[in-house]
Each structure stands twice: as C-alpha cells, then as structure tokens.
Scaffold this active site. Structure first.
Site, PDB file in Angstrom:
ATOM      1  N   HIS A  72      90.729  -4.217  73.670  1.00 16.72           N
ATOM      2  CA  HIS A  72      91.265  -3.449  74.797  1.00 16.72           C
ATOM      3  C   HIS A  72      90.398  -2.228  75.082  1.00 16.72           C
ATOM      4  O   HIS A  72      90.158  -1.419  74.198  1.00 16.72           O
ATOM      5  CB  HIS A  72      92.705  -3.021  74.503  1.00 16.72           C
ATOM      6  CG  HIS A  72      93.696  -4.133  74.645  1.00 16.72           C
ATOM      7  ND1 HIS A  72      95.056  -3.938  74.631  1.00 16.72           N
ATOM      8  CD2 HIS A  72      93.506  -5.456  74.822  1.00 16.72           C
ATOM      9  CE1 HIS A  72      95.657  -5.105  74.793  1.00 16.72           C
ATOM     10  NE2 HIS A  72      94.743  -6.048  74.896  1.00 16.72           N
ATOM     11  N   TYR A 200     102.720   2.324  77.895  1.00 21.05           N
ATOM     12  CA  TYR A 200     103.648   3.273  77.266  1.00 21.05           C
ATOM     13  C   TYR A 200     104.447   3.924  78.396  1.00 21.05           C
ATOM     14  O   TYR A 200     103.857   4.597  79.243  1.00 21.05           O
ATOM     15  CB  TYR A 200     102.888   4.372  76.525  1.00 21.05           C
ATOM     16  CG  TYR A 200     102.142   3.921  75.282  1.00 21.05           C
ATOM     17  CD1 TYR A 200     100.876   3.347  75.364  1.00 21.05           C
ATOM     18  CD2 TYR A 200     102.701   4.084  74.012  1.00 21.05           C
ATOM     19  CE1 TYR A 200     100.188   2.947  74.217  1.00 21.05           C
ATOM     20  CE2 TYR A 200     102.022   3.685  72.858  1.00 21.05           C
ATOM     21  CZ  TYR A 200     100.775   3.118  72.971  1.00 21.05           C
ATOM     22  OH  TYR A 200     100.098   2.722  71.840  1.00 21.05           O
ATOM     23  N   PRO A 292     105.340   5.404  65.022  1.00 25.45           N
ATOM     24  CA  PRO A 292     104.406   4.351  65.432  1.00 25.45           C
ATOM     25  C   PRO A 292     103.749   4.572  66.786  1.00 25.45           C
ATOM     26  O   PRO A 292     102.878   3.784  67.176  1.00 25.45           O
ATOM     27  CB  PRO A 292     105.301   3.104  65.475  1.00 25.45           C
ATOM     28  CG  PRO A 292     106.675   3.624  65.700  1.00 25.45           C
ATOM     29  CD  PRO A 292     106.732   4.948  65.028  1.00 25.45           C
ATOM     30  N   LYS A 296      98.961   4.610  64.302  1.00 26.74           N
ATOM     31  CA  LYS A 296      98.030   5.126  63.286  1.00 26.74           C
ATOM     32  C   LYS A 296      98.349   4.665  61.856  1.00 26.74           C
ATOM     33  O   LYS A 296      97.509   4.840  60.965  1.00 26.74           O
ATOM     34  CB  LYS A 296      98.030   6.664  63.308  1.00 26.74           C
ATOM     35  CG  LYS A 296      97.411   7.249  64.553  1.00 26.74           C
ATOM     36  CD  LYS A 296      95.909   7.080  64.540  1.00 26.74           C
ATOM     37  CE  LYS A 296      95.298   7.304  65.892  1.00 26.74           C
ATOM     38  NZ  LYS A 296      94.395   6.248  66.328  1.00 26.74           N
ATOM     39  N   TYR A 384      93.170   8.301  69.972  1.00 28.04           N
ATOM     40  CA  TYR A 384      93.759   6.957  69.991  1.00 28.04           C
ATOM     41  C   TYR A 384      92.806   5.921  69.385  1.00 28.04           C
ATOM     42  O   TYR A 384      93.227   5.055  68.616  1.00 28.04           O
ATOM     43  CB  TYR A 384      94.116   6.585  71.438  1.00 28.04           C
ATOM     44  CG  TYR A 384      95.018   5.385  71.562  1.00 28.04           C
ATOM     45  CD1 TYR A 384      96.410   5.522  71.520  1.00 28.04           C
ATOM     46  CD2 TYR A 384      94.491   4.105  71.732  1.00 28.04           C
ATOM     47  CE1 TYR A 384      97.244   4.420  71.641  1.00 28.04           C
ATOM     48  CE2 TYR A 384      95.315   2.995  71.857  1.00 28.04           C
ATOM     49  CZ  TYR A 384      96.689   3.162  71.815  1.00 28.04           C
ATOM     50  OH  TYR A 384      97.511   2.061  71.937  1.00 28.04           O
TER      51      TYR A 384
HETATM   52  C1  PHB Z   1     102.137  -2.976  68.268  1.00 26.67           C
HETATM   53  O1  PHB Z   1     101.383  -3.791  68.833  1.00 26.67           O
HETATM   54  O2  PHB Z   1     103.061  -3.348  67.530  1.00 26.67           O
HETATM   55  C2  PHB Z   1     101.941  -1.544  68.567  1.00 26.67           C
HETATM   56  C3  PHB Z   1     100.897  -1.151  69.389  1.00 26.67           C
HETATM   57  C4  PHB Z   1     100.731   0.173  69.698  1.00 26.67           C
HETATM   58  C5  PHB Z   1     101.609   1.105  69.192  1.00 26.67           C
HETATM   59  C6  PHB Z   1     102.635   0.726  68.350  1.00 26.67           C
HETATM   60  C7  PHB Z   1     102.809  -0.607  68.042  1.00 26.67           C
HETATM   61  O3  PHB Z   1     101.443   2.396  69.538  1.00 26.67           O
END
Ligand code: PHB
Ligand code: APR
Length: 390
Positions: A72, A200, A292, A296, A384
């Site tokens: 990505h 998000y 989460p 990280k 990130y």
């Molecule tokens: C996930 O793919 O489970 C995932 C991805 C990004 C995040 C948290 C979880 O910030």
C-alpha cells in the site's frame, strides 16, 4: 536440561527470536502455553512496516510473504462524510505491507518445524527463577511432569498477560498506562475489500476502520464500548453499523457476507520500564501495549527482537555485554515514539464518550489541519511507515 536462551512465549515474537538465534548458532528452547492449532488460527492485526518485512526476510521466512503480500502506497482518513488520501510513499518514500499476523505465525512455525527447534507447546505453570544469578531457570509442567531448564538468559516474549513481567519485583518496575473508554469490534469476511487502501473514519457514531487481508478477504473494525458483548453483534448488525459510519460513496459499494470471525479487543497504552531485570529481558507485548490504531504492535515487538538478537549475538561472539546493558534504553526510545503516535492517532480518529464540546471541536480542527497541511501529513506518514531504527 540446559540451554543458552530460554524463551517464554511462542507468539510471533518468541518464534522470531528463536529463529534469529538459531541461525546465529545460539541454542534456545521456547515454552508456549497453547497448542500449535490455536496459534495458527489466532487472528491478529495485519500491517507490516518495511523494517519488519526486512527482518522476516533475513530470518528466512520471507518467501510466502513476498508472494502474497499487498503493498500500500497510501491510506485514507475520512470525516464529515468525506475521504482524504494520504500518499505515504510520496511523503515518506516508503510503503507498508498488508500480510496477516496469523500468516507470519504460520510461516515461523513451519520454519521451526523444518529446522527442528525445540518448542514446547502446552507448557503449563511456567515460572522463572534465579533471575539475578548467572544461571536463571525456567520451570514448567507438561503431561503431569515438572521440568526445569537452566539458561544463560531468559527472554520474556509471553505477551501482556504472561508471567515474565510478573516475575520482576514490583518495586523495580515502573508502569505507565492509559486505558481507553472503548474497544474495537473486529470482523473478518471473505468479501472484496471496500477500497484498495485502508480507510480510517471518524464518525459521530464512533470510529470505523476498513482494512483487509487479501484482495478477497476484508477486515473491518468498529469502535464499541469496552465491555461490549460480541454475541450482541449479528453479522447484519455489524454491516448496518459499518455502512452508517463510513462515507456514503464507500457504503454504496460495500460488499457484505458471512463473518469468519468476530471479536472485541480493549484499547490500552502500556509501558513497563525497564525491559531488563538481571538476566531476564522483556520483549514485545510483555513490556508494552499500544492501541491498534497505528498498527504498531507487531512492528514494535519485532524491533525489540532485533535489538535483543544483536545484543545476544555480540555477547556470545565476543563476550561484549554493552548491547545487553543498553537493550532497555534502546528499545524504550523507539517504544515511546510509537506510543506517542498510537495515542495521537487514537485521539484523532475516535469519539470519546466524555469529550468536552471544546475537545470535540479541537479534534475537528486537527483533522482539518491534517488534510490541509503537507507538513502534518508528512508527520503522520513518517510515523505510520515506521521511523528509522535509530
Ligand atoms: C489490520 O489490518 O488488522 C489493521 C490495519 C491497520 C490498523 C489496525 C489493524 O491500524
Ligand atoms: N507460559 C507460556 N506461554 C505463555 C504464557 C505463559 N504463562 N503466557 C502467554 N504465553 C504465550 C501466549 O500464548 C502467546 O502465544 O505467549 C505468547 C505471546 O504472544 P503475543 O501475545 O502474540 O505477544 P508477542 O509475541 O509479544 O507479539 C506481539 O502480538 O498482540 C499482538 O499487537 C501485538 O502484534 C503484537 C504482537
């Protein structure tokens, strides 16, 4: 029994450490409380920084990862019904990888099976002894028998609920903690992801995250209350709630289907300092937990393992103990930066039940600033994708 490094925990971290040590010619034994079947099926997060991909590759478990991963270049932040793309690659020069932690676990287990590493599954009542001596010991029981392993060092890779951190006298550890007033309800399904990159979303009904495991498997999360009962969430209720929170153009193309798994996880920021007590070294979730939101957790755990491996290799190859002495500080410098970022990103994207109207307006202004400022987006991007090792 005698070994050089006794490892408590056979999660991604314990097994990566065992793999790196094994390849460096250092003997180890790992003790894991669960069965291999349980570990292979455990669903966790799925986003790897490039540094994590590199170390997995160095550990010889990068082949399937290289074939199956999704790369990505960016992500989206959505609020007030609108989507805004953050171009991680243009801003930071780096990309991120989508590859489930369950897959990392399986790759590591397969590599150990092939290599013949000693991993004791279903090890009960693990306890740690003599940590301030030169010969710390691990005791455990299996099949009704008690066993003891004498080690040079012990690595505590047994996660937040493990026994290693508890083995350190309370007056020598300092705990820093923030518990959030909500949790994440996660759902996995064999449906086409709603978008080719993550979204998000900050919505008045609560945060939502659209992520994936592959081009045909989606993973979605909803902010729920911390004590939410997963049984109250039918698939229909989940999809309806997700559709309400994500922007309308995404909701319009959301593909729904039966869930493969649903679970609720609380959100917590936690650090136990220092990461060393005598000959015990804590690594990963046993010493620190991040919410989460910034993905990280595994990435930080892997950095601890990398630093611990370097320190142990230096000790065994040339008798040097300065890297072992510096291990805790070296990890903590990175841990705290990831803590700050995960806490910031959680504050930015979630709805806090007790937020003052002032705080809510300031959050809206911060989102507007982020999507309008290249400097702010660069700050997000470089954290990130993973800060340099330092
Ligand atoms: C996930 O793919 O489970 C995932 C991805 C990004 C995040 C948290 C979880 O910030
Ligand atoms: N004895 C033996 N094994 C134990 C004990 C115990 N008393 N307690 C816990 N374990 C095992 C667990 O069963 C688990 O397999 O230790 C392992 C710890 O693994 P994780 O919880 O996955 O922690 P870690 O390996 O540090 O990985 C960190 O996992 O939780 C995610 O977000 C986190 O991605 C990060 C990663």
């Amino acid at each position: 029994m005698r070994t050089q490094v006794g490892i408590v925990g056979g999660g991604p971290e314990g097994l990566l450490l065992a793999r790196l040590l094994g390849r460096a010619g250092i003997e180890c034994i790992a003790l894991e409380r669960r069965t291999p079947e349980y570990l292979r099926a455990r669903i966790r997060a799925g986003l790897l920084e490039q540094g994590t991909v590199d170390i997995l590759t160095q550990a010889g478990v990068g082949d399937r990862l290289a074939r199956e991963r999704l790369i990505h270049d960016g992500l989206e932040i959505a609020f007030d019904g609108k989507r805004h793309r953050i171009d991680l690659k243009a801003l930071s020069g780096k990309v991120v990888t989508i590859y489930g932690q369950a897959e990392v676990q399986k790759d590591l287990m397969d590599a150990h099976d092939a290599m013949g590493t000693e991993i004791v599954y279903e090890a009960d009542d693990v306890s740690l002894h003599g940590l301030t001596s030169d010969t710390p010991r691990l005791r455990y029981s299996k099949g009704g028998q008690t066993h003891e392993i004498t080690c040079d060092f012990i690595a505590g890779c047994d996660g937040f609920h493990g026994v290693s951190r508890q083995a350190i006298p309370q007056d020598v550890v300092r705990i820093y903690e923030r518990v959030y007033p909500f949790g994440w309800l996660g759902m996995l399904s064999d449906t086409t992801p709603v978008n080719h990159e993550l979204i998000y979303t900050n919505h008045e009904r609560g945060f939502a995250l659209c992520t994936m495991r592959s081009l045909t498997r989606s993973r979605y999360y909803l902010q729920v209350s911390a004590d939410e009962d997963v049984d109250d969430w039918s698939d229909d209720r989940f999809w309806t709630e997700l559709r309400r929170r994500i922007p309308a153009d995404a909701a319009a193309v959301l593909q729904t289907g039966p869930s493969l798994e649903k679970s609720v996880a609380p959100l917590r920021s936690f650090v136990a300092e220092p990461l060393r007590y005598g000959r015990l070294f804590l690594a990963g979730d046993s010493a620190h937990i991040v919410p989460p939101t910034g993905a990280k957790g595994l990435n930080l755990a892997v950095t601890d393992v990398r630093f611990l491996t370097e320190a142990l290799v230096a000790f065994y190859k040339s008798g040097q103990s300065d890297l072992l002495d510096g291990y805790s500080d070296r990890c903590l410098a990175r841990v705290w930066k990831a803590q700050r970022f995960s806490w910031w990103m959680t504050n930015l994207t979630h709805r806090f039940p007790e937020a003052l109207p002032f705080e809510r307006r300031a959050q809206g202004a911060e989102l507007a600033y982020l999507v309008g400022s290249k400097a702010a987006q660069t700050a997000l991007a470089e954290n990130y994708v993973g800060l340099p090792l330092g």
